[in-house]
Scaffold this active site. Sequence first.
Site, short mmCIF file in Angstrom:
data_model
loop_
_atom_site.label_atom_id
_atom_site.label_comp_id
_atom_site.label_asym_id
_atom_site.label_seq_id
_atom_site.Cartn_x
_atom_site.Cartn_y
_atom_site.Cartn_z
N GLU A 337 0.65 -1.21 0.09
CA GLU A 337 -0.05 0.08 0.02
C GLU A 337 1.03 1.29 0.00
O GLU A 337 0.45 2.35 -0.73
CB GLU A 337 -0.90 0.08 1.35
CG GLU A 337 -1.68 -1.09 1.17
CD GLU A 337 -2.73 -1.54 0.06
OE1 GLU A 337 -2.85 -0.74 -0.77
OE2 GLU A 337 -2.97 -2.54 -0.34
N HIS A 340 1.76 2.01 -3.41
CA HIS A 340 0.68 2.94 -4.26
C HIS A 340 0.81 4.19 -4.01
O HIS A 340 0.77 5.25 -4.64
CB HIS A 340 -0.73 2.43 -3.59
CG HIS A 340 -1.16 0.85 -4.25
ND1 HIS A 340 -0.91 0.59 -5.76
CD2 HIS A 340 -1.72 -0.19 -3.83
CE1 HIS A 340 -1.27 -0.56 -5.95
NE2 HIS A 340 -1.83 -1.10 -4.79
N VAL A 406 28.64 3.73 16.02
CA VAL A 406 29.05 2.48 16.22
C VAL A 406 30.33 2.15 15.07
O VAL A 406 29.87 2.43 13.96
CB VAL A 406 28.12 1.30 16.12
CG1 VAL A 406 28.86 -0.19 15.87
CG2 VAL A 406 26.99 1.40 17.05
N ASP A 470 25.38 25.06 -14.76
CA ASP A 470 26.36 24.53 -13.88
C ASP A 470 27.61 24.85 -14.34
O ASP A 470 28.09 25.40 -15.51
CB ASP A 470 26.14 23.28 -14.26
CG ASP A 470 26.61 22.37 -12.90
OD1 ASP A 470 26.87 23.12 -11.77
OD2 ASP A 470 26.69 21.01 -12.77
N MET A 471 28.73 24.50 -13.43
CA MET A 471 30.25 24.54 -13.95
C MET A 471 30.86 23.14 -13.52
O MET A 471 30.18 22.69 -12.51
CB MET A 471 30.84 25.77 -13.00
CG MET A 471 30.17 27.02 -13.19
SD MET A 471 30.87 28.57 -12.37
CE MET A 471 32.73 28.26 -12.82
#
Length: 621
Positions: A337, A340, A406, A470-471
């Site tokens: 579910e 879904h 841990v 972007d670069m």
Amino acid sequence: MIQVLLVTICLAVFPYQGSSIILESGNVNDYEVVYPRKVTSLPKGAVQQKYEDAMQYELKVNGEPVVLHLEKNKGLFSKDYSETHYSPDGRKITTKPPVKDHCYYHGHIQNDADSTASISACNGLKGHFKLQGEMYLIEPLKLPDSEAHAVFKYENVEKEDEAPKMCGVTETNWESDEPIKEASQSNLTPEQQSYLNAPKYVKFFLVADHIMYLKYGRNLTTLRTRIFDTVNVVYLILLRINIHVLLVGMEIWSHKDKIIVQSVPAVTLKLFATWREADLLKHKSHGCAHLLTGINFNGPTAGLAYLGAICNPMYSAGIVQDHNKIHHLVAIAMAHELGHNLGINHDKDTCTCRAKACVMAGTISCDASYLFSDCSRQEHREFLIKNMPQCILKKPLKTDVVSPPVCGNYFVEVGEDCDCGSPATCRDSCCNPTNCKLRQGAQCAEGLCCDQCRFKGAGTECRPASSECDMADLCTGRSAECTDRFQRNGQPCQNNNGYCYNGTCPSMTDQCIALFGPNAAVSQDACFQFNREGNHYGYCRKEQNTKIACEPENVKCGRLYCIDSSPANKNPCNIVYLPNDEEKGMVLAGTKCADGRACNSNGQCVGVNGAYKSTTGFSQI
């Protein structure tokens, strides 16, 4: 110095196999009796935890020795986990119980690549493990002064109800205005690609109804154990599609139900979703909530959920029947579910997953695996690309992890430089597995700017540019991290159809493609005049739930209008409007609305510098 605690459990097999016995899982035929003997070797000065972080079990299954490796599921609970129940007079009681030292584990069988395990060690060993494709269950035998356990196959549990259980979802219980369309890698916008690559976390809330409370003897401890056992398996299943399920809270309706829980699943789901939005969301932040009920739904239905509604305040909900004594079968229904909710429909006959039955099969069978089919994976990916639900992007901080750090669990946590596992399994020449610190002379152990334990030289490219906004990212020579860089915010992009913002180029064209498919385009200017009406869909912003019409200069910062080039659609002014998610289909903040101007978060078309300095969090660079 923190060291891995490795616990070896030797299980001696009793000299006979039982013929029949009644266990929590039901009436079991053909089982093996085993006696765990715990052997613990603590490092000098180490503190004994109630439940160890890493354990091994040696046992014989069908006469053959196997080694079961277990690690505590550190992602099971969120830091703000809380529980709510009600006193006999109806008073609401909310607590934040300690869950750091919990007893729920995941693991695998040594030398079996396809094996899985989900075990609780709260009172003996209870859970299941998969060995050579077959599911085995283990649970303590309730004998006085005895540590005997039973190990048995699921197929040897007598079935109370032979009728198969099914999911109640047909096509969609929450009607989206448009179908999911396939998106190839090349058609993805930078925003979609970035979203797809980001880790996903579902903040999950579970409610148990009053019948569940009665079913488990009015015992809150027994019921919460049942819920923890179930969610521990759900976590394991959803991890297969890179979804981390964090339990943020549970509520037990110990006094009476908050809704009328009934045997008609669709009615119960609607009532629960309404209660969740009106009540639960106001008290506890979460991304999705399910109701676990003890009622018997009409017909073979075991669960129901709204399709593709994750993060939606009204519809991110599901209901699951506690239909089997074996919790992992209930967990499969719950994971189904939740699938879904995450945009995945039922498998068709042509879908495969290297098992007899996949998670999203319409019928829950004893052969159900923890694997999602090829169809499910593709459908989930397309849902994420198209909808980009935001509530599952909020990654918990390292400090949110409820278990203490841990060394040896493969997670780099607070106070650690690296973590390559135990001394016996570590293969990292840069990391000291005994203390999770870098070895002498090593500068790093991992990272895009780390090579053979040393920082890469300054100026070395570590990540190419992904778009014109972007670069290429470069190493500094002083760190293993590859710092993300991008072009100046406000720089023109896409042939002057947009302006750069934090490495992306938000444009109306890309937004139309994301909503209507690869051949979509922006509508003519006349369509945007509908935003001046201030009606249920045409507006620029909302103030105290009142929709404010756009001023003439701001019409391109309200609802987005697109041309859908499919042959059947002749409408030149198409929109996406969902009454339960009204922000979907609005022009995104930062989008170009005129030359030198971009939309801010208030639905205004302002100068580029003003847009990137507004309260949206934009910053001119």
